[in-house]
Write a protein that holds these residues in place. Structure first.
Motif, PDB file in Angstrom:
ATOM      1  N   ARG A  91      74.526  34.957  62.168  1.00 16.40           N
ATOM      2  CA  ARG A  91      75.390  34.119  63.000  1.00 16.40           C
ATOM      3  C   ARG A  91      75.055  32.658  62.733  1.00 16.40           C
ATOM      4  O   ARG A  91      73.879  32.268  62.792  1.00 16.40           O
ATOM      5  N   PRO A  92      76.044  31.824  62.430  1.00 20.88           N
ATOM      6  CA  PRO A  92      75.765  30.412  62.151  1.00 20.88           C
ATOM      7  C   PRO A  92      75.020  29.724  63.296  1.00 20.88           C
ATOM      8  O   PRO A  92      75.316  29.951  64.467  1.00 20.88           O
ATOM      9  N   ALA A  93      74.077  28.886  62.934  1.00 23.30           N
ATOM     10  CA  ALA A  93      73.300  28.138  63.934  1.00 23.30           C
ATOM     11  C   ALA A  93      74.161  27.145  64.694  1.00 23.30           C
ATOM     12  O   ALA A  93      73.750  26.644  65.741  1.00 23.30           O
ATOM     13  N   THR A  94      75.356  26.890  64.208  1.00 26.30           N
ATOM     14  CA  THR A  94      76.293  25.985  64.882  1.00 26.30           C
ATOM     15  C   THR A  94      76.516  26.391  66.333  1.00 26.30           C
ATOM     16  O   THR A  94      76.699  25.540  67.199  1.00 26.30           O
ATOM     17  N   PHE A  95      76.494  27.687  66.598  1.00 23.46           N
ATOM     18  CA  PHE A  95      76.804  28.171  67.932  1.00 23.46           C
ATOM     19  C   PHE A  95      75.689  27.923  68.936  1.00 23.46           C
ATOM     20  O   PHE A  95      75.942  27.885  70.136  1.00 23.46           O
ATOM     21  N   THR A  96      74.471  27.769  68.464  1.00 19.08           N
ATOM     22  CA  THR A  96      73.352  27.552  69.381  1.00 19.08           C
ATOM     23  C   THR A  96      72.734  26.157  69.256  1.00 19.08           C
ATOM     24  O   THR A  96      72.145  25.672  70.210  1.00 19.08           O
ATOM     25  N   HIS A  97      72.846  25.548  68.098  1.00 22.48           N
ATOM     26  CA  HIS A  97      72.293  24.213  67.847  1.00 22.48           C
ATOM     27  C   HIS A  97      73.312  23.389  67.058  1.00 22.48           C
ATOM     28  O   HIS A  97      73.107  23.093  65.882  1.00 22.48           O
ATOM     29  N   PRO A  98      74.422  23.007  67.680  1.00 19.85           N
ATOM     30  CA  PRO A  98      75.504  22.365  66.930  1.00 19.85           C
ATOM     31  C   PRO A  98      75.123  21.046  66.250  1.00 19.85           C
ATOM     32  O   PRO A  98      75.472  20.839  65.086  1.00 19.85           O
ATOM     33  N   LEU A  99      74.416  20.164  66.938  1.00 15.24           N
ATOM     34  CA  LEU A  99      74.079  18.879  66.337  1.00 15.24           C
ATOM     35  C   LEU A  99      73.062  19.052  65.205  1.00 15.24           C
ATOM     36  O   LEU A  99      73.248  18.520  64.100  1.00 15.24           O
ATOM     37  N   TYR A 100      71.983  19.790  65.461  1.00 13.44           N
ATOM     38  CA  TYR A 100      70.990  20.017  64.420  1.00 13.44           C
ATOM     39  C   TYR A 100      71.592  20.768  63.237  1.00 13.44           C
ATOM     40  O   TYR A 100      71.242  20.518  62.085  1.00 13.44           O
ATOM     41  N   SER A 101      72.497  21.677  63.496  1.00 11.94           N
ATOM     42  CA  SER A 101      73.138  22.424  62.434  1.00 11.94           C
ATOM     43  C   SER A 101      73.988  21.501  61.559  1.00 11.94           C
ATOM     44  O   SER A 101      73.953  21.586  60.325  1.00 11.94           O
ATOM     45  N   LEU A 102      74.740  20.615  62.180  1.00 10.99           N
ATOM     46  CA  LEU A 102      75.549  19.652  61.427  1.00 10.99           C
ATOM     47  C   LEU A 102      74.650  18.740  60.600  1.00 10.99           C
ATOM     48  O   LEU A 102      74.926  18.476  59.417  1.00 10.99           O
ATOM     49  N   MET A 103      73.570  18.289  61.203  1.00  9.24           N
ATOM     50  CA  MET A 103      72.616  17.462  60.462  1.00  9.24           C
ATOM     51  C   MET A 103      72.025  18.250  59.295  1.00  9.24           C
ATOM     52  O   MET A 103      71.881  17.721  58.178  1.00  9.24           O
ATOM     53  N   GLY A 104      71.701  19.515  59.545  1.00  8.76           N
ATOM     54  CA  GLY A 104      71.143  20.364  58.495  1.00  8.76           C
ATOM     55  C   GLY A 104      72.103  20.546  57.338  1.00  8.76           C
ATOM     56  O   GLY A 104      71.685  20.563  56.176  1.00  8.76           O
ATOM     57  N   ASP A 105      73.403  20.675  57.640  1.00 13.14           N
ATOM     58  CA  ASP A 105      74.402  20.807  56.582  1.00 13.14           C
ATOM     59  C   ASP A 105      74.318  19.638  55.605  1.00 13.14           C
ATOM     60  O   ASP A 105      74.325  19.825  54.390  1.00 13.14           O
ATOM     61  N   TRP A 106      74.248  18.425  56.161  1.00 15.41           N
ATOM     62  CA  TRP A 106      74.268  17.243  55.297  1.00 15.41           C
ATOM     63  C   TRP A 106      72.926  16.987  54.629  1.00 15.41           C
ATOM     64  O   TRP A 106      72.894  16.504  53.488  1.00 15.41           O
ATOM     65  N   VAL A 107      71.831  17.324  55.281  1.00 16.09           N
ATOM     66  CA  VAL A 107      70.525  17.206  54.619  1.00 16.09           C
ATOM     67  C   VAL A 107      70.454  18.198  53.467  1.00 16.09           C
ATOM     68  O   VAL A 107      70.045  17.846  52.354  1.00 16.09           O
ATOM     69  N   MET A 108      70.889  19.434  53.698  1.00 15.40           N
ATOM     70  CA  MET A 108      70.882  20.427  52.621  1.00 15.40           C
ATOM     71  C   MET A 108      71.817  19.993  51.490  1.00 15.40           C
ATOM     72  O   MET A 108      71.486  20.143  50.311  1.00 15.40           O
ATOM     73  N   TYR A 109      72.986  19.454  51.824  1.00 13.70           N
ATOM     74  CA  TYR A 109      73.930  18.982  50.811  1.00 13.70           C
ATOM     75  C   TYR A 109      73.265  17.929  49.925  1.00 13.70           C
ATOM     76  O   TYR A 109      73.326  18.008  48.697  1.00 13.70           O
ATOM     77  N   TRP A 110      72.619  16.953  50.551  1.00  7.10           N
ATOM     78  CA  TRP A 110      71.934  15.900  49.812  1.00  7.10           C
ATOM     79  C   TRP A 110      70.793  16.481  48.967  1.00  7.10           C
ATOM     80  O   TRP A 110      70.589  16.079  47.820  1.00  7.10           O
ATOM     81  N   GLN A 111      70.068  17.446  49.500  1.00  6.26           N
ATOM     82  CA  GLN A 111      68.978  18.064  48.738  1.00  6.26           C
ATOM     83  C   GLN A 111      69.514  18.878  47.558  1.00  6.26           C
ATOM     84  O   GLN A 111      68.872  18.949  46.516  1.00  6.26           O
ATOM     85  N   ILE A 112      70.681  19.484  47.723  1.00  5.64           N
ATOM     86  CA  ILE A 112      71.311  20.196  46.605  1.00  5.64           C
ATOM     87  C   ILE A 112      71.672  19.188  45.520  1.00  5.64           C
ATOM     88  O   ILE A 112      71.394  19.416  44.323  1.00  5.64           O
ATOM     89  N   LEU A 113      72.284  18.081  45.906  1.00  5.20           N
ATOM     90  CA  LEU A 113      72.649  17.051  44.925  1.00  5.20           C
ATOM     91  C   LEU A 113      71.429  16.513  44.187  1.00  5.20           C
ATOM     92  O   LEU A 113      71.519  16.197  42.998  1.00  5.20           O
ATOM     93  N   ARG A 114      70.309  16.434  44.863  1.00  5.95           N
ATOM     94  CA  ARG A 114      69.074  15.913  44.261  1.00  5.95           C
ATOM     95  C   ARG A 114      68.250  16.980  43.558  1.00  5.95           C
ATOM     96  O   ARG A 114      67.205  16.688  43.000  1.00  5.95           O
ATOM     97  N   GLY A 115      68.722  18.226  43.601  1.00  6.00           N
ATOM     98  CA  GLY A 115      68.014  19.316  42.918  1.00  6.00           C
ATOM     99  C   GLY A 115      66.828  19.874  43.668  1.00  6.00           C
ATOM    100  O   GLY A 115      66.058  20.646  43.122  1.00  6.00           O
ATOM    101  N   LYS A 116      66.695  19.559  44.946  1.00  2.76           N
ATOM    102  CA  LYS A 116      65.577  20.068  45.754  1.00  2.76           C
ATOM    103  C   LYS A 116      65.878  21.416  46.371  1.00  2.76           C
ATOM    104  O   LYS A 116      64.985  22.157  46.750  1.00  2.76           O
ATOM    105  N   VAL A 117      67.171  21.748  46.518  1.00  6.27           N
ATOM    106  CA  VAL A 117      67.628  23.067  46.979  1.00  6.27           C
ATOM    107  C   VAL A 117      68.580  23.561  45.920  1.00  6.27           C
ATOM    108  O   VAL A 117      69.472  22.844  45.472  1.00  6.27           O
ATOM    109  N   SER A 118      68.397  24.807  45.497  1.00  7.04           N
ATOM    110  CA  SER A 118      69.208  25.338  44.390  1.00  7.04           C
ATOM    111  C   SER A 118      70.488  25.997  44.900  1.00  7.04           C
ATOM    112  O   SER A 118      70.544  26.506  46.005  1.00  7.04           O
ATOM    113  N   ILE A 119      71.494  25.933  44.038  1.00  9.14           N
ATOM    114  CA  ILE A 119      72.724  26.676  44.277  1.00  9.14           C
ATOM    115  C   ILE A 119      73.072  27.392  42.981  1.00  9.14           C
ATOM    116  O   ILE A 119      74.037  27.944  42.766  1.00  9.14           O
TER     117      ILE A 119
END
Length: 100
Positions: free
Chosen positions: A72-100
């Motif tokens: 279940r997406p964390a959006t339902f229980t932690h909406p703000l932190y989840s949104l922040m996590g989306d963009w931190v992960m996105y930036w880390q993917i762009l920088r090669g710190k998280v793989s896709i």
């Protein structure tokens, strides 16, 4: 799910909830579409485009969770932190710190 005192405390949980490569790819695609929708809205000076931003972002992310992660997406229980996590992960993917 317990509460988190800070985003720093929440983010490891967030990454764990996105352990499936396909889910992270869905998140990345959705977030990229969100940025594209915002650019189109700005270039066309037409705010009507913006209704697509949450559809693209959450649509792709939730498909990733329900189809691939089977959680279940964390959006339902932690909406703000989840949104922040989306963009931190996105930036880390762009920088090669998280793989896709």
């Amino acid at each position: 799910m317990s509460g988190y005192a800070s985003f720093r405390e929440f983010y490891p949980f967030y990454l764990n909830e996105h352990s499936d490569l396909r889910c992270r790819r869905m998140h990345f695609a959705g977030s990229t579409l969100v940025l594209l929708v915002i650019v189109i809205a700005l270039l066309t000076r037409n705010a009507a485009w913006l209704w697509l931003a949450p559809v693209a972002g959450y649509g792709f992310a939730w498909i990733g969770h329900y189809v691939f992660e089977k959680n279940r997406p964390a959006t339902f229980t932690h909406p703000l932190y989840s949104l922040m996590g989306d963009w931190v992960m996105y930036w880390q993917i762009l920088r090669g710190k998280v793989s896709i």
